[in-house]
Scaffold this motif. Structure first.
Motif, PDB file in Angstrom:
ATOM      1  N   LYS A   2       0.941  -1.113   0.000  1.00  0.00           N
ATOM      2  CA  LYS A   2       0.000   0.000   0.000  1.00  0.00           C
ATOM      3  C   LYS A   2       0.974   1.152   0.000  1.00  0.00           C
ATOM      4  O   LYS A   2       1.086   1.882   0.927  1.00  0.00           O
ATOM      5  CB  LYS A   2      -0.878   0.009   1.245  1.00  0.00           C
ATOM      6  CG  LYS A   2      -1.968   1.064   1.108  1.00  0.00           C
ATOM      7  CD  LYS A   2      -2.728   1.118   2.355  1.00  0.00           C
ATOM      8  CE  LYS A   2      -3.439   2.379   2.499  1.00  0.00           C
ATOM      9  NZ  LYS A   2      -4.692   2.619   2.242  1.00  0.00           N
ATOM     10  N   ALA A 110      -1.671  -2.787  10.164  1.00  0.00           N
ATOM     11  CA  ALA A 110      -1.947  -3.749   9.102  1.00  0.00           C
ATOM     12  C   ALA A 110      -0.994  -4.934   9.149  1.00  0.00           C
ATOM     13  O   ALA A 110      -1.272  -5.984   8.553  1.00  0.00           O
ATOM     14  CB  ALA A 110      -1.865  -3.074   7.730  1.00  0.00           C
ATOM     15  N   ASN A 111       0.110  -4.764   9.870  1.00  0.00           N
ATOM     16  CA  ASN A 111       1.113  -5.826   9.997  1.00  0.00           C
ATOM     17  C   ASN A 111       1.136  -6.403  11.412  1.00  0.00           C
ATOM     18  O   ASN A 111       2.105  -7.014  11.833  1.00  0.00           O
ATOM     19  CB  ASN A 111       2.499  -5.267   9.630  1.00  0.00           C
ATOM     20  CG  ASN A 111       3.454  -6.343   9.157  1.00  0.00           C
ATOM     21  OD1 ASN A 111       3.046  -7.365   8.607  1.00  0.00           O
ATOM     22  ND2 ASN A 111       4.744  -6.112   9.351  1.00  0.00           N
ATOM     23  N   TYR A 132       5.166  -5.681   3.416  1.00  0.00           N
ATOM     24  CA  TYR A 132       5.048  -4.956   4.667  1.00  0.00           C
ATOM     25  C   TYR A 132       6.363  -4.917   5.452  1.00  0.00           C
ATOM     26  O   TYR A 132       6.584  -4.006   6.244  1.00  0.00           O
ATOM     27  CB  TYR A 132       3.974  -5.597   5.548  1.00  0.00           C
ATOM     28  CG  TYR A 132       2.553  -5.247   5.186  1.00  0.00           C
ATOM     29  CD1 TYR A 132       2.255  -4.340   4.172  1.00  0.00           C
ATOM     30  CD2 TYR A 132       1.489  -5.831   5.872  1.00  0.00           C
ATOM     31  CE1 TYR A 132       0.948  -4.013   3.849  1.00  0.00           C
ATOM     32  CE2 TYR A 132       0.171  -5.511   5.555  1.00  0.00           C
ATOM     33  CZ  TYR A 132      -0.092  -4.601   4.549  1.00  0.00           C
ATOM     34  OH  TYR A 132      -1.391  -4.284   4.244  1.00  0.00           O
ATOM     35  N   TYR A 154      -0.518   1.733   8.050  1.00  0.00           N
ATOM     36  CA  TYR A 154       0.143   1.107   6.901  1.00  0.00           C
ATOM     37  C   TYR A 154       1.621   1.482   6.787  1.00  0.00           C
ATOM     38  O   TYR A 154       2.345   0.904   5.976  1.00  0.00           O
ATOM     39  CB  TYR A 154      -0.576   1.484   5.607  1.00  0.00           C
ATOM     40  CG  TYR A 154      -1.961   0.904   5.530  1.00  0.00           C
ATOM     41  CD1 TYR A 154      -2.169  -0.409   5.108  1.00  0.00           C
ATOM     42  CD2 TYR A 154      -3.066   1.652   5.930  1.00  0.00           C
ATOM     43  CE1 TYR A 154      -3.444  -0.948   5.068  1.00  0.00           C
ATOM     44  CE2 TYR A 154      -4.342   1.121   5.887  1.00  0.00           C
ATOM     45  CZ  TYR A 154      -4.521  -0.182   5.453  1.00  0.00           C
ATOM     46  OH  TYR A 154      -5.793  -0.719   5.420  1.00  0.00           O
TER      47      TYR A 154
END
Length: 218
Positions: A2, A110-111, A132, A154
């Motif tokens: 992203k 997100a990770n 990521y 992100y």
């Protein structure tokens, strides 16, 4: 990723393509300058102080401190500057395509990491590729908090500019040409980090980094 390349909700496709993408690695460095220090904004000797937040991003801060202590950032440039968004640097190739030898875990939601540091004005965060866990040395400093909805969760924010944000603002005074991102983001005069070093912690014990800039407005 992203990579700041997918922020299509609030940005045009052209601007979106400029985001904080970085791919690959490298170990070359930019030319260093040794101008006499002065105190005027944008001139040699101007400094930026970054206070690190190891509470939110311990792996990222440890990696950044390691590179600073090795002198990795000395002589490198801010290769991408976008008004109202961010200034990006830390690539040994100076193109946005390089990095250090090692990559680190992305410390963001997100990770699987509960990093609550938001991408507001003055926040420093890590650039990365689509993976990521691909961040290495490239970082960016936010000019505004306009893109928090797309960046928070992100990208691994890991500190704040606590002194010298006016110097970072002066980066936008440097004329720019079209960069590889398709935007007018490539400075025509090198914006060089002449010296990047650890300094004494602040009163609360937070680790700090001092970046001494060249005369990029000359």
């Amino acid at each position: 990723m992203k990579c700041l390349g997918n922020l299509k909700k609030v940005m045009t496709a052209a601007v979106a393509a400029t985001m904080l993408m970085m791919v690959g690695c490298g170990n070359s460095s930019s030319n260093k300058k040794n101008n006499e220090p002065t105190t005027a904004a944008g001139q040699s000797g101007n400094t930026i102080i970054i206070t690190l937040n190891a509470e939110q991003a311990p792996i990222t801060c440890e990696n950044f401190e390691k590179l600073v202590k090795e002198g990795f950032y000395d002589g490198l440039i801010f290769h991408r500057v976008i008004d109202g968004f961010m200034a990006q640097g830390g690539d040994p190739e100076g193109t946005g395509m390089g990095g250090s030898e090692n990559t680190i875990k992305g410390e963001f939601k997100a990770n699987g990491v509960n990093n609550e540091l938001s991408h507001q004005r003055g926040v420093i965060s890590m650039a990365r590729a689509q993976d990521y866990d691909s961040a290495s040395s490239q970082f960016f400093i936010c000019y505004t908090g306009n893109y928090t909805a797309d960046l928070d969760g992100y990208y691994a924010a890991f500190g704040n500019v606590t002194e010298g944000m006016e110097v970072v603002e002066d980066f936008t005074r440097v004329p720019r040409t079209q960069g590889g991102d398709g935007n007018m983001s490539k400075p025509t005069t090198p914006i060089v980090m002449e010296k990047v070093e650890m300094i004494e912690p602040d009163a609360n014990g937070w680790h700090r980094v001092k970046i001494t800039m060249n005369n990029f407005l000359e």
